[in-house]
Motif scaffolding. Structure first.
Motif, PDB file in Angstrom:
ATOM      1  N   ILE A 122      32.166  49.949  26.661  1.00 21.13           N
ATOM      2  CA  ILE A 122      32.045  48.538  27.051  1.00 21.13           C
ATOM      3  C   ILE A 122      31.513  47.707  25.873  1.00 21.13           C
ATOM      4  O   ILE A 122      31.982  46.591  25.632  1.00 21.13           O
ATOM      5  CB  ILE A 122      31.109  48.397  28.284  1.00 21.13           C
ATOM      6  CG1 ILE A 122      31.778  49.000  29.519  1.00 21.13           C
ATOM      7  CG2 ILE A 122      30.750  46.945  28.529  1.00 21.13           C
ATOM      8  CD1 ILE A 122      30.885  49.042  30.739  1.00 21.13           C
ATOM      9  N   ASP A 123      30.547  48.271  25.137  1.00 18.36           N
ATOM     10  CA  ASP A 123      29.946  47.534  24.021  1.00 18.36           C
ATOM     11  C   ASP A 123      30.946  47.244  22.900  1.00 18.36           C
ATOM     12  O   ASP A 123      30.756  46.313  22.120  1.00 18.36           O
ATOM     13  CB  ASP A 123      28.736  48.304  23.455  1.00 18.36           C
ATOM     14  CG  ASP A 123      27.531  48.197  24.386  1.00 18.36           C
ATOM     15  OD1 ASP A 123      27.553  47.337  25.299  1.00 18.36           O
ATOM     16  OD2 ASP A 123      26.567  48.974  24.215  1.00 18.36           O
ATOM     17  N   GLU A 124      31.999  48.061  22.831  1.00 15.99           N
ATOM     18  CA  GLU A 124      33.042  47.845  21.815  1.00 15.99           C
ATOM     19  C   GLU A 124      33.923  46.648  22.134  1.00 15.99           C
ATOM     20  O   GLU A 124      34.566  46.095  21.248  1.00 15.99           O
ATOM     21  CB  GLU A 124      34.007  49.052  21.796  1.00 15.99           C
ATOM     22  CG  GLU A 124      33.549  50.263  21.063  1.00 15.99           C
ATOM     23  CD  GLU A 124      34.552  51.415  21.255  1.00 15.99           C
ATOM     24  OE1 GLU A 124      35.684  51.178  21.730  1.00 15.99           O
ATOM     25  OE2 GLU A 124      34.172  52.545  20.929  1.00 15.99           O
ATOM     26  N   LEU A 125      34.010  46.325  23.439  1.00 18.45           N
ATOM     27  CA  LEU A 125      35.030  45.377  23.904  1.00 18.45           C
ATOM     28  C   LEU A 125      34.436  43.986  24.096  1.00 18.45           C
ATOM     29  O   LEU A 125      33.235  43.835  24.323  1.00 18.45           O
ATOM     30  CB  LEU A 125      35.658  45.877  25.210  1.00 18.45           C
ATOM     31  CG  LEU A 125      36.207  47.310  25.180  1.00 18.45           C
ATOM     32  CD1 LEU A 125      36.667  47.735  26.567  1.00 18.45           C
ATOM     33  CD2 LEU A 125      37.333  47.442  24.165  1.00 18.45           C
ATOM     34  N   LYS A 126      35.329  42.993  24.045  1.00 15.13           N
ATOM     35  CA  LYS A 126      34.899  41.609  24.177  1.00 15.13           C
ATOM     36  C   LYS A 126      35.427  41.040  25.481  1.00 15.13           C
ATOM     37  O   LYS A 126      36.618  41.152  25.766  1.00 15.13           O
ATOM     38  CB  LYS A 126      35.448  40.794  22.992  1.00 15.13           C
ATOM     39  CG  LYS A 126      34.688  39.522  22.674  1.00 15.13           C
ATOM     40  CD  LYS A 126      35.457  38.662  21.671  1.00 15.13           C
ATOM     41  CE  LYS A 126      36.450  37.772  22.403  1.00 15.13           C
ATOM     42  NZ  LYS A 126      37.405  37.066  21.596  1.00 15.13           N
ATOM     43  N   GLY A 127      34.559  40.416  26.266  1.00 18.58           N
ATOM     44  CA  GLY A 127      35.032  39.776  27.493  1.00 18.58           C
ATOM     45  C   GLY A 127      34.015  39.873  28.608  1.00 18.58           C
ATOM     46  O   GLY A 127      33.017  40.592  28.514  1.00 18.58           O
ATOM     47  N   LYS A 128      34.285  39.136  29.683  1.00 15.84           N
ATOM     48  CA  LYS A 128      33.438  39.169  30.872  1.00 15.84           C
ATOM     49  C   LYS A 128      33.599  40.524  31.557  1.00 15.84           C
ATOM     50  O   LYS A 128      34.713  40.948  31.844  1.00 15.84           O
ATOM     51  CB  LYS A 128      33.869  38.059  31.830  1.00 15.84           C
ATOM     52  CG  LYS A 128      33.082  38.017  33.119  1.00 15.84           C
ATOM     53  CD  LYS A 128      33.636  36.960  34.074  1.00 15.84           C
ATOM     54  CE  LYS A 128      32.886  36.975  35.399  1.00 15.84           C
ATOM     55  NZ  LYS A 128      33.486  36.037  36.368  1.00 15.84           N
ATOM     56  N   LYS A 129      32.484  41.187  31.817  1.00 16.58           N
ATOM     57  CA  LYS A 129      32.516  42.534  32.381  1.00 16.58           C
ATOM     58  C   LYS A 129      32.421  42.468  33.905  1.00 16.58           C
ATOM     59  O   LYS A 129      31.425  42.000  34.437  1.00 16.58           O
ATOM     60  CB  LYS A 129      31.364  43.354  31.809  1.00 16.58           C
ATOM     61  CG  LYS A 129      31.364  43.452  30.289  1.00 16.58           C
ATOM     62  CD  LYS A 129      30.003  43.878  29.755  1.00 16.58           C
ATOM     63  CE  LYS A 129      29.914  43.730  28.256  1.00 16.58           C
ATOM     64  NZ  LYS A 129      29.827  42.301  27.815  1.00 16.58           N
ATOM     65  N   VAL A 173      27.077  45.115  33.325  1.00 16.20           N
ATOM     66  CA  VAL A 173      28.186  44.196  33.634  1.00 16.20           C
ATOM     67  C   VAL A 173      27.675  42.794  33.991  1.00 16.20           C
ATOM     68  O   VAL A 173      26.493  42.588  34.264  1.00 16.20           O
ATOM     69  CB  VAL A 173      29.054  44.743  34.793  1.00 16.20           C
ATOM     70  CG1 VAL A 173      29.687  46.066  34.385  1.00 16.20           C
ATOM     71  CG2 VAL A 173      28.237  44.895  36.078  1.00 16.20           C
ATOM     72  N   ASP A 174      28.611  41.832  34.003  1.00 14.34           N
ATOM     73  CA  ASP A 174      28.272  40.433  34.298  1.00 14.34           C
ATOM     74  C   ASP A 174      28.475  40.086  35.770  1.00 14.34           C
ATOM     75  O   ASP A 174      27.892  39.126  36.269  1.00 14.34           O
ATOM     76  CB  ASP A 174      29.154  39.500  33.449  1.00 14.34           C
ATOM     77  CG  ASP A 174      29.001  39.765  31.959  1.00 14.34           C
ATOM     78  OD1 ASP A 174      27.847  39.828  31.494  1.00 14.34           O
ATOM     79  OD2 ASP A 174      30.027  39.937  31.270  1.00 14.34           O
TER      80      ASP A 174
END
Lengths: 202, 202
Positions: A122-129, A173-174
């Motif tokens: 998850i930390d590698e990726l960009k975007g709303k989780k 997560v968000d």
């Protein structure tokens, strides 16, 4: 871009015969005898999930990235152009090969396996989780596109019963979303998430 | 209600061994030798289609009826509460049994097979008839819900290449729709049709 993660999926080598994947539809007796959890050994869930996700319109339009995270903290990166093998037995053979060689095909790999936790992925990726679980806040299907953003990371459980094994997943997560009161198959949630993002995006 | 029909699906008994279904992933050599069409013998398409449709939220809410029509003008009626067998080989065994006995399970059947053309099936059902094919008029995914009505009959091809075998199929329907320029797998079209109807309905 939508990043779609199948998390804590029940994908592992059969510990009693390392030449095949554990598959509860075949190995239920020895699993029961050794008090292995009933939820283990479900490569079929990953197979159906990938068949739905990789053949979706969203993927054909180049707007989807798919990852399979396993109960043993491995992550499979799947190239968007991958055509998932339709035959279940051959699919299991391919995943076994992936566990052994870490990439398939070895030259110009389409699938790559790395030892990695869900948190690290998850930390590698960009975007709303966004985490999908029936324990989340209820969002109606007709409003599901409203929670989407240009870049989203949607996380779906790759198991048929119980809960995520990854501890503290809620804090990674968000947003935590439920689209139904009961358990849903991973591919049904994937289908709804993909359709909602398509509706947001197209 | 949405009626979802998989039409002209490539589901038949293996003519060289009537104890199993024809499956091109296994029988490709003998099929080729006997100049059988390459598209024949695809129970996997029906399997994936049913896994997606029967486990959809729409079906859980009781708003979906699913039918599989075959190249030999048989129609399989599927009770909404049916849980499709996940294991592919066992699924094929079940369909073989259905071809032999016409209903499974024999008492309180969930699947019933009748000799019936696509036209006869459509005439039984009530609703706007929509055919999905890449030869139809283009409708954007984001507008697909606009063509839905309270009662719809959505018809999707159950084959991987070529066109519908049912002659004059275009004259049996009210609308002919394309959601993509190329061929799409049956379950991808099913997913989009179901998601569009959910968006219309929920």
């Amino acid at each position: 871009m939508m990043h779609l993660i199948l998390a804590d999926s029940e994908l592992e080598i059969n510990p009693w015969n390392r030449k095949e994947l554990l598959d509860s539809s075949i190995h239920h007796r020895i699993m029961e005898k050794n008090r292995m959890a009933k939820r283990q050994g479900r490569p079929d869930i990953t197979h159906f999930f990938l068949i739905v996700a990789m053949e979706s319109l969203l993927n054909k339009y180049g707007l989807l990235r798919v990852y399979v995270h396993t109960r043993n903290d491995e992550v499979i990166y799947i190239a968007p152009e991958t055509r998932i093998i339709k035959n279940y037995n051959r699919f299991k053979g391919l995943i076994l090969q992936l566990f052994e060689k870490k990439k398939v095909p070895f030259d110009n790999p389409l699938l790559v396996l790395e030892n990695k936790s869900l948190k690290e992925l998850i930390d590698e990726l960009k975007g709303k989780k966004i985490l999908f679980t029936r324990r989340g806040r209820k969002v109606e299907i007709k409003k599901l596109h409203e929670i989407m953003e240009e870049d989203v990371i949607c996380i779906i459980g790759g198991f048929s019963s119980g809960y995520f094994l990854t501890k503290g997943i809620e804090n990674m997560v968000d947003d935590i979303i439920s689209i139904y009161d009961g358990m849903l198959p991973a591919w049904t949630v994937a289908m709804e998430a993909i359709a909602a993002y398509e509706r947001f995006k197209f």
